[in-house]
Design a protein around this motif. Sequence first.
Motif, PDB file in Angstrom:
ATOM      1  N   ASN A  49       0.535  -1.318  -0.125  1.00 58.81           N
ATOM      2  CA  ASN A  49       0.341   0.351   0.028  1.00 58.81           C
ATOM      3  C   ASN A  49       0.584   1.041  -0.214  1.00 58.81           C
ATOM      4  O   ASN A  49       0.548   2.636  -0.930  1.00 58.81           O
ATOM      5  CB  ASN A  49      -1.244  -0.102   1.023  1.00 58.81           C
ATOM      6  CG  ASN A  49      -2.011  -1.071   0.804  1.00 58.81           C
ATOM      7  OD1 ASN A  49      -2.310  -1.672   0.320  1.00 58.81           O
ATOM      8  ND2 ASN A  49      -3.044  -1.460   2.687  1.00 58.81           N
ATOM      9  N   ALA A  50       1.688   1.521   0.642  1.00 57.96           N
ATOM     10  CA  ALA A  50       2.894   2.323   0.627  1.00 57.96           C
ATOM     11  C   ALA A  50       3.421   2.701  -0.129  1.00 57.96           C
ATOM     12  O   ALA A  50       3.454   3.955  -0.500  1.00 57.96           O
ATOM     13  CB  ALA A  50       3.597   2.432   2.262  1.00 57.96           C
ATOM     14  N   THR A  51       3.702   1.444  -0.696  1.00 57.96           N
ATOM     15  CA  THR A  51       4.782   2.070  -2.206  1.00 57.96           C
ATOM     16  C   THR A  51       3.242   2.151  -3.497  1.00 57.96           C
ATOM     17  O   THR A  51       4.169   3.045  -3.909  1.00 57.96           O
ATOM     18  CB  THR A  51       5.455   0.192  -2.390  1.00 57.96           C
ATOM     19  OG1 THR A  51       6.407  -0.475  -1.397  1.00 57.96           O
ATOM     20  CG2 THR A  51       6.571   0.602  -3.584  1.00 57.96           C
ATOM     21  N   LEU A  52       2.308   1.602  -3.627  1.00 60.51           N
ATOM     22  CA  LEU A  52       1.731   1.639  -4.642  1.00 60.51           C
ATOM     23  C   LEU A  52       0.723   2.717  -3.783  1.00 60.51           C
ATOM     24  O   LEU A  52       0.048   3.436  -5.366  1.00 60.51           O
ATOM     25  CB  LEU A  52       1.406   0.518  -4.867  1.00 60.51           C
ATOM     26  CG  LEU A  52       1.703   0.002  -5.440  1.00 60.51           C
ATOM     27  CD1 LEU A  52       0.838  -1.719  -6.132  1.00 60.51           C
ATOM     28  CD2 LEU A  52       2.716  -0.534  -6.656  1.00 60.51           C
ATOM     29  N   SER A  53       0.734   3.770  -2.948  1.00 60.66           N
ATOM     30  CA  SER A  53       0.000   4.641  -2.653  1.00 60.66           C
ATOM     31  C   SER A  53      -1.401   4.354  -2.755  1.00 60.66           C
ATOM     32  O   SER A  53      -2.257   5.159  -3.318  1.00 60.66           O
ATOM     33  CB  SER A  53       0.315   6.285  -3.555  1.00 60.66           C
ATOM     34  OG  SER A  53       1.249   6.300  -3.265  1.00 60.66           O
ATOM     35  N   ILE A  54      -1.313   3.052  -2.482  1.00 55.93           N
ATOM     36  CA  ILE A  54      -3.241   2.625  -2.246  1.00 55.93           C
ATOM     37  C   ILE A  54      -3.531   1.831  -0.889  1.00 55.93           C
ATOM     38  O   ILE A  54      -2.626   2.060   0.235  1.00 55.93           O
ATOM     39  CB  ILE A  54      -3.095   1.717  -3.092  1.00 55.93           C
ATOM     40  CG1 ILE A  54      -2.689   0.119  -2.985  1.00 55.93           C
ATOM     41  CG2 ILE A  54      -3.160   1.594  -4.566  1.00 55.93           C
ATOM     42  CD1 ILE A  54      -2.207  -1.008  -4.045  1.00 55.93           C
ATOM     43  N   ASN A  55      -4.474   1.585  -0.765  1.00 49.05           N
ATOM     44  CA  ASN A  55      -5.178   1.234   0.416  1.00 49.05           C
ATOM     45  C   ASN A  55      -5.812  -0.413  -0.060  1.00 49.05           C
ATOM     46  O   ASN A  55      -5.862  -0.917  -0.734  1.00 49.05           O
ATOM     47  CB  ASN A  55      -6.615   2.060   1.035  1.00 49.05           C
ATOM     48  CG  ASN A  55      -7.461   2.069   0.578  1.00 49.05           C
ATOM     49  OD1 ASN A  55      -7.966   1.716  -0.683  1.00 49.05           O
ATOM     50  ND2 ASN A  55      -7.662   4.004   0.032  1.00 49.05           N
TER      51      ASN A  55
END
Length: 836
Positions: free
Chosen positions: A532-538
């Motif tokens: 999630n942090a790497t791809l800016s997703i949740n």
Amino acid sequence: MSQYITEEKINKIVKKIYLLIGVILVGIPILVSARIDYHGFYFVEDDAYNIHYASELSGYNNVLKFSIDKVRDFQGLSNRINQGNYSIVAMDLGFSEALGTNKNNARETYLKEVKGKISLNSDLLKKIGFIHISEEEYTLLEQGRPGYGDWSIFAGQSMDYKKARMKQALEEYITDVKRFFPGIPVVIVENYWGNTHIPPNNLDILGVDPYFIPTSSQCDATQLARFNSATTNVMNLAKQYGKPIYLVGPLFNDGNYKMLSACQVDWYINLAKNTPEVIGLDWFLYSDVPSANVYGVRNYSNGPVSYVKQKSREILTTANPTVRNNNLPAYGFLDGIVGDGVAAGWAFDRDYPSNGIDIHFYIDGPAGSGTFAGYANTNGPRSDVNAAYGINGNHGFGFSIPAQFRDKITHTIYAYSIDINDLAGNSLLIGAPMSFNLSAPTPTPTPTPTPSITPIPTPIPSLTPTPTPTPISVNYPPTGRLDTADCNTINGWAYDSNEPGKSITVFIYDNDTTLSNVIWSGVTGNLRTDVNATLSINGNHGFTITTPSSVKDNNTHWIYIYAFDTSTGATANLNNSPRSLSCTSTPILTPTPTPSITPIPTWTPTPTPTPTPSITPIPTWTPTPTPTPTPSITPIPTWTPTPTPISSPIPISSSSSCPLLDVNGKLERQCDYTLVRFQNDSRIFIKSPADDQIKWIPSIEVFNNLNLDWNKVQVKPTNTVNLYTRTKLIRVLNDTKVYYITESGMKRWISTEQIFVSYGNKWENIVTVQLFELTAIPDNTLIKVPNDPNVYQIQDTTKHWITSADAFNRNHFDWTKIAPVNQTELNSYTMGDTIN
């Protein structure tokens, strides 16, 4: 167009096996035949290793074997082959610890060198019918021979471990060999297969060299019993794998082995003829290897050399080998990823060296499993390439990697040169696959620097429309990674960039992606904060399972992970998949999970594009013929024949659940049908006993509406796909419109008889389908003529020119949906408004 072999034809020609041009008969029943199609000798050479005695065997064998590592003069080798009128050669590759384990990228270096020598220094490549990988790796390992039993990774390990690791090494080696030499079957010779000598999964042909050592030259009951003891069990073990067999007979004396007598030679020939799986017979060996005190049949006193030649002539009178065509494959280099993410290089078709060709690009996997990223044309000048190879024309290309792969994740790019007149000649460029890790492009692109790898690439301007395929609004397939596959855990992550906050379904397969090999399926329910942090997703995007006991059986298993795209119903192979594991069996055995009767929805309504958009397009017609009633069931060659309508199907089975299938232009219920799927391809095809074609089933809904049985799906090796003829022409019962089905699974109406005839279509190849089958197939609305950059959108009988790549992207067209047509069809459309 591929050639289809019906069961009737197999019965007639019996054991003719299409081994060349990538067509290998694996897993198809072969009937008994008194014929050997391939016949040759080992070591037909002198100290210069240029098969010096090839001329002596012209007319006695049709396959000439040479060892690539012993060749010093490739042109001399080629000349000897041509002088002997040999159209098939077998190339023997080396094998070592470095090649088996790919130490310091040794395999890539070695195969590049081999292909470079073969491709450019002679015309040998087009004659290679078989590739041998050394021989008897398991036997030499058991004997502790130098170069086999002394690998550093074997130190302190058990023999079972060594054999399992040897099998894995061979499988990895074969995979790379097929990448460099696509369409050429691979052979490995062992003294036996089975028990502890398990063939690599991707080996095409089993070479079998039974160790029969006569104790006298007599052919009495004693010697015959020795022969049967040496061969019967060995052949039965090999046959259990359902693969073609290449038999090797001994014709040498080394102090241990004794030269065969004439009648003993007959035993080997009869064994080959009367074993239906055997396709060829080689004799070991012809000339001598004095340094090893091995003496072949050529110079051996009182040896059966004259008799063997006599029998060889008899074998060749009935042999029916398949010879590769004389097309030279396209050739080139992927120089590097330069500038702001441009894949640059060069390529040309050696049969048409002045013409430009297309280059197809796939990401994170080869054609057939990777994601098709787009194409470029070799329309840029490369004076260095022209000077190096004595050619002219433009041969440089530059392809900007699409935005969805500029995500700070390491990807691999595969680049294929598309052969102008033979799809089997498509080749992975040397230098590919190549890894890259890119960020999103900067607003102001930087100039493309000149790479200094192979001939220096010149950045290619994107001419009309050789575009950068960066669609603005398209459905991207799921992506992710297989992180771990060991004897305890299988885990990884996956997400759908179109719905990045949602969990998606993942399927885990054992060895291949057939429905019956699913060992787990479920949603990505684990939180992966790193992803999630790497791809800016949740959301939750991770998965973890305990490695099932079904793969803990001391064998090597390949674990595949596929993610399900809820938007399209397609599945996508994750990065780092497949991975191999080999686990010892556990004391407590648990049953292998039973596959669900209801098939898991891994359907791909739109097939993965092939690396070749059919350079010479096959029929693309849809006539609007005036219905001409004809009493003949087979349409006569007047445009749009109308078969005699029937009021209702005539059932041939009492079962009302059997599907309605085409029988001579009518729909009749058929219970005796075959369903076929090829490995690494989720599409399912149906073959009715009434015809000789396989028809693609475009969706799960169509499958179910036809009342087909999932349990009848047979999985075939990928290399057998060309044994079947794909249904390309369909129509709905009582409708005169005929449609062409493209290679990528779209339909296009053929509007005139002239278009139909221009592709060499035959009326009897039209298959009748039900209306729901037709409507389930998407329309093909984007077309182009090969080697012409212009792309058109078609609507009925009107074409609209798309004026630029920007216009293409602005209108949200899909680059993978462009289908090739010929000039006759293009000219038949009236010109409408342009699309800007």
